[in-house]
Design an enzyme around this catalytic site. Structure first.
Site, short mmCIF file in Angstrom:
data_model
loop_
_atom_site.label_atom_id
_atom_site.label_comp_id
_atom_site.label_asym_id
_atom_site.label_seq_id
_atom_site.Cartn_x
_atom_site.Cartn_y
_atom_site.Cartn_z
CB SER A 105 -12.15 -1.09 -1.05
OG SER A 105 -10.79 -1.38 -0.81
NE ARG A 123 -3.92 1.87 2.52
CZ ARG A 123 -3.89 2.80 3.46
NH1 ARG A 123 -2.89 2.86 4.32
NH2 ARG A 123 -4.86 3.69 3.56
CE LYS A 176 -7.44 11.29 8.32
NZ LYS A 176 -8.11 12.53 7.92
#
Ligand code: NI
Lengths: 211, 211
Positions: free
Chosen positions: B107, B38, B136
């Protein structure tokens, strides 16, 4: 053969309320040779959707079409190639993915980087920022102006074609081409013009005059 | 067959001073089944360079390796696939570029989006955020927690495997799997653990227990 004279970099947010489709259609009428899909502030999905229109427009007009940064979006759109900067995939990696026929460009601002990009297999360079720009969105990584002497040094150093970018107008395009650029790349000189077709044509005339 | 039990999403900036290579090596020792590159805050070039190490590590261990967002980086790394969100290239476009054998994830946070992704040809889903997360950065697009009832509804609605993501720990992994998830995806539960190997093993045990 690619016509490097006038190279348009798209940016809807700098297009005075007009769509990038409209700007590109007008630039094609004015004689643009290359269109780069940039749209830095859009998502990959949005760039892909927008690019489908631009691919149709440019293909019909036999204008080269390249995608900024993203090899995958270039592939998905069947673009002619990709334009890469320091933060993007290396040129040889893009070459492996896109093949020998793809047009692969590289942004540089120094003689050393120009030589390296040519040695790595870039087909053309974007050289700049040549002049200071009002909108820093007009250039990619460099905040300073390299000037026409650097353009001349790069013309001396490499054999591949290059377009000069950064603060280029119909007024200064002549000296940039005289310094050795094969063409001029612009955003706002076309996207913010009252008449993008006339602006493209004026840049084209200036490039021809500088040759 | 992919082992969905424990799916690690990498993020060096959340790895308590350790490199992503170290975290992934430890997670492999702990039994991780999938590693997703990522590293949202890195450039494409940096992700490509980092990914070369991860590709070697995962290949040796026979662990699935996917790249977040970028189809071109996945191709360049010869990854097993790509994980896509709302802002990325559509699943069918990624499929065209990567081929039938690629592992393409999507997702989602709603039943409707889960159905759409499955219909579009996704091989698996990342479902979340299941729980509110402290960082977050642990989740992608959704700031709210969908809870285990939504996990159960998605398990009912689609036949493709899915991992639950967002605030998952060894303590709550059991209930997530009981709700229908095929495995759990985490960043910080592994990357910020004192012992990433033990943390991976604990998640794995919890998933097995929930089944
Ligand atoms: Ni297992």
């Amino acid at each position: 053969m690619v016509d490097w004279d006038v190279y348009l970099v798209t940016q809807a947010s700098l297009s005075a309320g007009r769509t990038t489709d409209e700007i590109v259609a007008d630039a094609i009428d004015g004689g643009v040779g290359v269109v780069q899909l940039r749209e830095k502030d859009r998502t990959a999905r949005e760039r892909y959707e927008l690019g489908r229109e631009l691919r149709d427009l440019t293909r019909e007009a036999d204008v080269a079409f390249v995608v900024n940064d993203r090899v995958d979006i270039a592939q998905a759109l069947d673009a002619d190639g990709v334009h890469l900067g320091d933060d993007d995939l290396p040129v040889p990696v893009a070459r492996d993915l896109l093949g020998e026929d793809a047009l692969i460009g590289r942004s540089v601002s120094t003689v050393e980087d120009a030589r390296e990009a040519a040695a790595a297999g870039a087909d053309y360079l974007g050289v700049g920022a040549v002049f200071a720009t009002g909108s820093k969105d007009d250039i990619d990584d460099d905040e300073y102006a390299i000037g026409t002497e650097r353009v001349a040094a790069i013309a001396e150093a490499v054999d591949i074609p290059f377009v000069a970018i950064g603060g280029i107008t119909a007024d200064n395009a002549v000296e940039v081409v005289r310094a050795g650029a094969d063409g001029v790349a612009v955003i706002t000189a076309i996207t913010q013009a009252d008449d993008p077709t006339a602006a493209t044509d004026a840049l084209h005339s200036a490039v021809e005059q500088g040759r």
